[in-house]
Design a protein around this motif. Structure first.
Motif, PDB file in Angstrom:
ATOM      1  N   ILE A 101       4.975  -5.201  -2.314  1.00 41.47           N
ATOM      2  CA  ILE A 101       5.682  -3.952  -2.642  1.00 41.47           C
ATOM      3  C   ILE A 101       5.174  -3.444  -3.996  1.00 41.47           C
ATOM      4  O   ILE A 101       4.830  -2.265  -4.147  1.00 41.47           O
ATOM      5  N   ARG A 102       5.089  -4.364  -4.961  1.00 42.61           N
ATOM      6  CA  ARG A 102       4.655  -3.923  -6.313  1.00 42.61           C
ATOM      7  C   ARG A 102       3.213  -3.442  -6.293  1.00 42.61           C
ATOM      8  O   ARG A 102       2.861  -2.484  -6.975  1.00 42.61           O
ATOM      9  N   ARG A 103       2.363  -4.112  -5.480  1.00 46.16           N
ATOM     10  CA  ARG A 103       0.956  -3.675  -5.404  1.00 46.16           C
ATOM     11  C   ARG A 103       0.854  -2.275  -4.820  1.00 46.16           C
ATOM     12  O   ARG A 103       0.115  -1.431  -5.318  1.00 46.16           O
ATOM     13  N   ASP A 153       4.166  -2.919   7.345  1.00 44.29           N
ATOM     14  CA  ASP A 153       3.952  -1.491   7.602  1.00 44.29           C
ATOM     15  C   ASP A 153       5.078  -0.647   7.012  1.00 44.29           C
ATOM     16  O   ASP A 153       4.880   0.528   6.688  1.00 44.29           O
ATOM     17  N   SER A 154       6.270  -1.255   6.884  1.00 47.08           N
ATOM     18  CA  SER A 154       7.435  -0.493   6.394  1.00 47.08           C
ATOM     19  C   SER A 154       7.211   0.001   4.964  1.00 47.08           C
ATOM     20  O   SER A 154       7.581   1.146   4.643  1.00 47.08           O
ATOM     21  N   VAL A 155       6.647  -0.862   4.122  1.00 48.05           N
ATOM     22  CA  VAL A 155       6.541  -0.522   2.700  1.00 48.05           C
ATOM     23  C   VAL A 155       5.648   0.701   2.470  1.00 48.05           C
ATOM     24  O   VAL A 155       6.084   1.678   1.841  1.00 48.05           O
ATOM     25  N   LEU A 159       6.904   4.453   1.142  1.00 46.09           N
ATOM     26  CA  LEU A 159       6.287   5.096  -0.025  1.00 46.09           C
ATOM     27  C   LEU A 159       5.721   6.469   0.347  1.00 46.09           C
ATOM     28  O   LEU A 159       5.753   7.403  -0.453  1.00 46.09           O
ATOM     29  N   ALA A 160       5.232   6.590   1.569  1.00 47.43           N
ATOM     30  CA  ALA A 160       4.690   7.884   2.012  1.00 47.43           C
ATOM     31  C   ALA A 160       5.796   8.931   2.136  1.00 47.43           C
ATOM     32  O   ALA A 160       5.520  10.121   2.155  1.00 47.43           O
ATOM     33  N   ALA A 455      -6.136   3.553   3.720  1.00 45.46           N
ATOM     34  CA  ALA A 455      -5.716   4.100   5.015  1.00 45.46           C
ATOM     35  C   ALA A 455      -4.354   3.549   5.432  1.00 45.46           C
ATOM     36  O   ALA A 455      -3.629   4.199   6.193  1.00 45.46           O
ATOM     37  N   GLY A 456      -4.010   2.361   4.933  1.00 46.25           N
ATOM     38  CA  GLY A 456      -2.725   1.750   5.268  1.00 46.25           C
ATOM     39  C   GLY A 456      -1.547   2.601   4.817  1.00 46.25           C
ATOM     40  O   GLY A 456      -0.452   2.516   5.374  1.00 46.25           O
ATOM     41  N   LEU A 457      -1.772   3.437   3.818  1.00 39.97           N
ATOM     42  CA  LEU A 457      -0.731   4.369   3.349  1.00 39.97           C
ATOM     43  C   LEU A 457      -0.965   5.760   3.947  1.00 39.97           C
ATOM     44  O   LEU A 457      -0.030   6.397   4.447  1.00 39.97           O
TER      45      LEU A 457
END
Ligand code: NAD
Length: 476
Positions: A101-103, A153-155, A159-160, A455-457
């Motif tokens: 989460i912090r990263r 995937d939730s994090v 954030l998005a 891309a994950g975000l």
């Protein structure tokens, strides 16, 4: 995407087996379809404010979530360790969740940037990309890392600016209530993030009520989710099974190769999608590598009777032990030799598969072609690099893999020829250690944008083009 019309059904309670005792000692009642649809609707309504709060505000909330996970970790570790029959991996899931989460919070501002430029094709045009988050993301997770794979995937989705509803596996649902309590201790987050335990029907109903689905699980279920997502016109990101190959070249450092292979094949008792599942060793070093693997495997202890001792725990899902036993029977019947370990042991009601090394294997055996999901290391000889690459690529899967060689250059030349989303050079399973590199699976191991890297975000946004005419509109 419109929510489907809810149909109310009474959901029967689901009994849950304890992987250490073998007894059903927990049950939960999944939501009815209309309860699920109502929860989705409520999350969707709150999402607009979450989106409009802006990235900096969301980062601040997510940092508080990471703090809350750490501060309230005890009930979560306890529930997760009953779910999975292991303690250290359960504790590790929480440490790595907070770290991730912090990263993501640190990286997000550099990734979510506005792009604006003058058109080269039409000089009067100013082009901008607006990033519009999908309103509601559904996350469906498996039993092998129940918490990590519910948050992975939730994090970035949160954030998005999306709202997220997680449906964990019915095999490991005990951690959901304590995780929910932690989410609720951060009120801004609780408005847009929830976890609801349910079985496969709840998973199917979730797909019908969200705007994007992130699924982690088996190929068979992944196919059903992909079909359902297509029929609802929503994107599906699927992270599925694996049969990770390792190629060990003649020049490799065998001490290091055997350490990397065993760490990865016994990771979470082999119950990891990216666990090493088949080894191809050059004929000149095959026997020495096997000797080392056997010697070191014999030192790997079962996590029984003391849950805090040993490295290999019970199979979380007992039917997986039957699959492993059947693969070993099939291999032995076709001429393979079990050099150490072997079929599952029933201990105190749990099913344990010891660290197992098998030789004399080939691709006519299910042990070399189907997902094993246990701490089993089959080793096959190859004569030259072309043969090794052909064997590694002879699979329906393409999640990840590894190459060990005398130099990184030599390892890379082989790795570049292997069909997999991520390759470790002179180590194994490195895609688990770092989420920085983007990766797209080959074959049946998954489809959709990378869950790793930028891309994950970015996959949680629709890109909208804003096209500003600074000149005069052309006439017809
Ligand atoms: P599974 O496919 O049986 O179940 C996964 C989830 O799907 C569960 O929550 C289940 O309730 C739900 N589900 C079942 N039917 C559904 C339906 N029709 N619609 C929607 N949801 C439905 O997988 P599993 O046995 O829990 O997990 C093990 C598998 O997961 C292995 O194949 C493993 O390789 C894979 N896995 C992949 C990754 C990855 O990142 N690629 C990571 C971990 C595990």
């Amino acid at each position: 995407m419109q929510a489907s019309q809810p149909v109310s059904t009474v959901s029967p309670a689901i009994a849950v087996r304890n992987p250490r005792s073998g007894k059903d000692d927990y049950e939960f009642t999944p939501p009815t379809d209309s309860e699920l649809a109502a929860r989705c609707q409520a999350l969707r309504q709150e999402q607009m404010a979450w989106r409009e709060a802006g990235l900096a505000a969301r980062i601040a909330v997510m940092r508080r979530f990471a703090d809350a996970l750490e501060a309230q970790r005890e009930p979560l570790v306890q529930a997760l360790s009953i779910d999975t029959g292991r303690v250290s991996v359960a504790a590790g899931e929480i440490v790595s969740a907070a770290r991730n989460i912090r990263r993501w919070c640190e990286r997000a501002p550099a990734i979510v940037t506005t792009v604006e430029f003058d058109s080269k094709i039409m000089p009067t045009l100013r082009v901008a990309h607006q990033l519009v988050p999908y309103p509601l993301v559904g996350v469906i997770s498996p039993w092998n890392f129940p918490m990590a794979l519910s948050l992975i995937d939730s994090v970035p989705a949160l954030l998005a600016g999306c709202a997220v509803l997680v449906k964990p596996s019915e095999v490991t649902p005990r951690f959901a209530p304590p995780l929910r309590a932690i989410i609720r201790s951060v009120p801004e987050l609780a408005r847009v993030f929830d976890i609801i335990a349910g079985g496969r029907e709840t998973g199917a109903a979730l797909v019908a009520n969200v705007d994007v689905v992130c699924f982690t699980g088996s190929v068979a279920t992944g196919r059903k989710v992909a079909v359902a997502a297509a029929s609802h016109f929503i994107p599906a990101f699927l992270e599925l099974g694996g049969k990770d190959p390792v190629v060990v070249l003649a020049s490799a450092n065998l001490e290091q190769a055997s350490d990397g292979i065993l760490r990865s094949s016994c990771l979470a008792s082999g119950q990891a999608c990216l666990a090493v599942e088949r080894i191809y060793a050059h004929e000149s070093i095959h026997d020495r590598l096997v000797e080392l693997l056997v010697e070191k495997s014999k030192r790997i202890r079962l996590n029984y009777p003391d849950i805090n001792d040993g490295q290999v725990g019970p199979m979380i899902f007992d039917r997986q032990a039957d699959i492993i036993d059947a693969q070993l029977d099939d291999a032995v019947a076709k001429g393979a030799v079990i050099r150490c370990g072997g079929k599952s042991l029933s201990l105190g009601g749990g099913r344990y598969v010891p660290a197992t090394v098998v030789t004399g294997v080939d691709h006519g055996m299910t042990l070399m072609t189907e997902e094993t999901f246990g701490p089993v290391t089959p080793v096959m000889k190859f004569r030259n690099v072309d043969e090794a690459v052909a064997l590694a690529n002879d699979s329906i899967y393409g999640l990840s893999g590894a190459v060990f060689a005398g130099t990184l250059e030599e390892a890379r030349a082989v790795a570049e020829r292997i069909n997999a989303g991520g390759m470790s050079l002179n180590d194994a399973g490195l895609t688990r250690e770092t989420y920085e590199a983007e990766k797209n699976s080959f074959g049946y191991s998954g489809i959709g944008g990378s869950r790793h890297g930028d891309a994950g975000l970015l996959r949680f946004f629709r890109k909208k083009a804003l096209l500003a005419q600074r000149g005069v509109p052309a006439r017809i």
